[in-house]
Design a protein around this motif. Structure first.
Motif, mmCIF file in Angstrom:
data_model
loop_
_atom_site.group_PDB
_atom_site.id
_atom_site.type_symbol
_atom_site.label_atom_id
_atom_site.label_comp_id
_atom_site.label_asym_id
_atom_site.label_seq_id
_atom_site.Cartn_x
_atom_site.Cartn_y
_atom_site.Cartn_z
ATOM 1 N N THR A 156 0.829 -1.211 0.000
ATOM 2 C CA THR A 156 0.000 0.000 0.000
ATOM 3 C C THR A 156 0.855 1.250 0.000
ATOM 4 N N GLY A 172 -10.310 -11.243 -6.634
ATOM 5 C CA GLY A 172 -9.822 -10.153 -7.479
ATOM 6 C C GLY A 172 -8.489 -10.362 -8.135
ATOM 7 N N ARG A 211 -7.736 -5.706 -1.962
ATOM 8 C CA ARG A 211 -8.946 -5.328 -2.702
ATOM 9 C C ARG A 211 -9.919 -4.511 -1.856
ATOM 10 N N ALA A 212 -9.790 -4.599 -0.548
ATOM 11 C CA ALA A 212 -10.676 -3.838 0.343
ATOM 12 C C ALA A 212 -10.217 -2.404 0.531
ATOM 13 N N ASP A 213 -8.980 -2.101 0.114
ATOM 14 C CA ASP A 213 -8.417 -0.754 0.263
ATOM 15 C C ASP A 213 -8.553 -0.006 -1.061
ATOM 16 N N GLU A 214 -9.074 1.209 -1.003
ATOM 17 C CA GLU A 214 -9.293 2.007 -2.214
ATOM 18 C C GLU A 214 -7.987 2.249 -2.968
ATOM 19 N N LYS A 215 -6.871 2.353 -2.243
ATOM 20 C CA LYS A 215 -5.584 2.650 -2.874
ATOM 21 C C LYS A 215 -5.064 1.481 -3.708
ATOM 22 N N THR A 216 -5.435 0.260 -3.335
ATOM 23 C CA THR A 216 -4.916 -0.924 -4.041
ATOM 24 C C THR A 216 -6.039 -1.751 -4.669
ATOM 25 N N LYS A 217 -7.207 -1.167 -4.707
ATOM 26 C CA LYS A 217 -8.380 -1.892 -5.192
ATOM 27 C C LYS A 217 -8.196 -2.403 -6.614
ATOM 28 N N HIS A 218 -7.523 -1.612 -7.451
ATOM 29 C CA HIS A 218 -7.383 -1.968 -8.867
ATOM 30 C C HIS A 218 -5.947 -2.369 -9.243
ATOM 31 N N GLU A 226 -7.304 -10.338 -0.415
ATOM 32 C CA GLU A 226 -8.577 -9.825 0.103
ATOM 33 C C GLU A 226 -8.393 -8.447 0.739
#
Length: 582
Positions: free
Chosen positions: A51, A106, A77-84, A74
């Motif tokens: 992150t 994901g 993918r739950a963190d907006e910074k590393t979601k993609h 998991e």
């Protein structure tokens, strides 16, 4: 397999509990030109480190002690910074259940262990290429190619993180383009888009210059320059020693735009209003610094000034007042706070009222009278001009019907039409609807458009004006002589009237320049069969001069200020009575 330099600059991270596997991958990547690689063998710290580093791609082992790959995936993918974040899962398992679980969490792709180097190269290249495409869509403005607001804030955030605890300053410049909205409104969106691209190119050229770079820029101007949307740009200065560096860059930018930008052979002057905020004095959060720079630019724009302005409490107070007024403006539409006044247009020789210009006024319940110079720009920014313009047209038509019932004959009411209104999806249909609703006589309504609006998208303008006149309405061109006149177009325009702008009336009867312009406009209009109205007439010598030129109607404080409907009626009959006595 050749790898582009952009992909080679990507940061690749790997989480695997086997250090030897990490080392093998490192050697392979270095041999293939990849320059940035980080390996983590402790999965318990992986989420925090990934992150923080924000890699371009992650190679993730599934089977690890402590925290396994599924749990890492998991959490990422739950963190907006590393979601993609693209994640290639490393797995020695080929069963469908494992792959399905990883996909549900994901995972982007799979790589079988033991790792085949050719396959690794292909998967990396494909994933990084797709990420680059996604980043272009997510982080870059499609029109200018510059970073957008999202990327601007992310880069500002990283810069702030690196600056904390260090000496020095960081500055944000918010750049707003003067006259841009009026130009777009008058000349159409295509001209506006081309103009934005030209602005972008000039900004990059200015930031690229070595002296600007030395005062806080970056060797790559596209990393510090962003297009935030509309007429708004931003520049991040990361190496400034004091406020003087930010001032220097602001001044250079302003001077760079003193030269016109040319679009389709037309020169446009775009003055810059630049707001400046400084870290750490003005804040330590990206949104706060950007907001404060923006409020400072707003202060310049509202005062119709170009130049640069550092953030101040005054600018912040002004922004709050402006936002409050925008909210009040929306309420005013539904609460009956708007009303029309009417300024008489008088035949200067016969001394008869032949027309009236409808002018919008706003009486605020707490602030009282609010100047149109204040609320009209706010209405344009808020997207309310079409709705307000329709209300004005409807009210003027109603008033025309009332006056006709009170014995006022052959009086034309002029209604100003904004560019957004004129270019709205079904302006013609709206006009038809208002006429049907109010039962106004079309011949008693004059629609006023500005000269610059008339000259934009000429073919469509001519077609729409012809349709409006076919309804029986008259058309006037306001502010004539102040815009980008083209007599070759004007002679074919389906219009009835030209209005001489106040700027060419003020110097009459003595100023030779104003004499020449006024005389030329009247002569031309007469030959083309147009009526002529002179605006802003305040003195008797001006009236006498315009009468001698052959000007048809005089509008201004010499005869009357704008009047309430009942007062206008009294004034109308007062002049009529004088004619009867005479």
């Amino acid at each position: 397999m050749a790898v582009s330099s952009n992909l080679q600059n990507s940061l690749i991270m790997m989480v695997d509990d086997e250090p030897i596997m990490i080392e093998l991958i490192r050697i392979f990547l270095e041999e293939n030109g990849y320059q940035h690689f980080e390996g983590l063998s402790d999965s318990t710290t992986a989420v925090a480190e990934v992150t923080a580093a924000q890699p371009d791609i992650l190679l993730l082992d599934l089977v690890m002690p402590g925290v396994n790959g599924f749990e890492v995936l998991e959490q990422l993918r739950a963190d907006e910074k590393t979601k993609h974040l693209p994640v290639i899962v490393l797995t020695s398992s080929s069963d469908a259940e494992t792959k399905l679980k990883a996909l549900e969490l994901g995972a982007t792709d799979f790589l079988a262990k033991p790792v085949d180097q050719s396959e690794l190269a292909l998967r990396l290249r494909n994933s990084l290429t797709f990420k680059a495409y996604q980043d272009q869509l997510t982080y870059y403005d499609a029109l200018t190619g510059l970073p957008n607001k999202k990327l601007c804030l992310e880069r500002l955030s990283k810069a702030l993180t690196s600056f904390k605890g260090r000496h020095g300053f960081l500055s944000v410049l918010n750049i707003r383009l003067g006259q841009f909205r009026k130009i777009t409104e008058s000349y159409g969106p295509k001209v506006g888009e081309t103009l934005l691209k030209s602005v972008s190119d000039r900004l990059l050229e200015c930031v690229r210059s070595s002296d600007v770079v030395s005062h806080g820029g970056d060797s790559d101007p596209t990393r510090v320059t962003a297009h935030l949307g509309g007429d708004e740009f931003s520049i991040l200065l990361t190496r400034i020693e004091n406020n003087g560096d930010a001032s220097y860059v602001g001044e250079r930018l302003v001077k760079a735009f003193e030269k016109p930008l040319t679009v389709n052979g037309q020169d446009f002057f775009i003055p810059l209003s630049i707001g400046i905020s400084i870290f750490p004095g003005d804040g330590d959060q990206p949104e706060i610094l950007l907001s404060k720079a923006s409020s400072s630019a707003d202060l310049l724009i509202d005062n119709q000034e170009s130049g640069y302005q550092f953030y101040s409490d005054e600018a912040n107070k002004h922004l709050k007042e402006k936002l409050e007024l925008q909210q009040d403006l929306r309420k005013a539409l539904g609460n009956g706070q708007f009303h029309l006044v009417y300024q008489p247009q008088v035949d200067g020789i016969a001394k008869r009222v032949c027309g009236a210009e409808a002018l919008l006024r706003w009486t605020h319940p707490e602030k009282g009278f609010v100047s149109p110079a204040v609320f009209i720009p706010l209405a344009e920014e808020s997207g309310l001009m079409v709705e307000i313009g329709t209300c004005v047209l409807r009210e003027a038509c109603k008033q025309s019907v009332i006056w006709k019932s009170q014995g006022v004959e052959k009086l034309t009411i002029s209604v100003n039409i904004s560019g957004k209104q004129f270019r709205s999806e079904d302006f013609l249909g709206t006009v038809k609807s208002v006429l049907a609703e109010t039962q106004a006589v079309p011949e008693m309504i004059m629609l006023e458009i500005t000269e610059s609006l008339a000259m934009s998208d000429v073919d469509k303008t001519v077609e729409l004006l012809a349709d409006l006149r076919a309804l029986g309405l008259e058309v006037s061109v306001d502010d004539f002589g102040t815009g980008y006149s083209s007599l070759s177009y004007l002679k074919d325009f389906p219009i009835d009237e030209l209005k001489i702008d106040k700027a060419f009336v003020d110097g009459l009867p003595n100023n030779k320049g104003d004499q020449a312009i006024a005389s030329a406009i009247v002569t031309m209009a007469k030959k083309l069969g147009y009526k002529i109205v002179a605006e802003g007439v305040e003195e008797l010598p001006q009236v006498d001069y315009l009468n001698a030129l052959g000007c048809d109607l005089i509008q201004g404080y010499y005869f009357s200020k704008p009047l309430q409907p009942d007062d206008f009626l009294k004034y109308y009959f007062e002049l009529e009575s004088n004619q009867e006595i005479a």
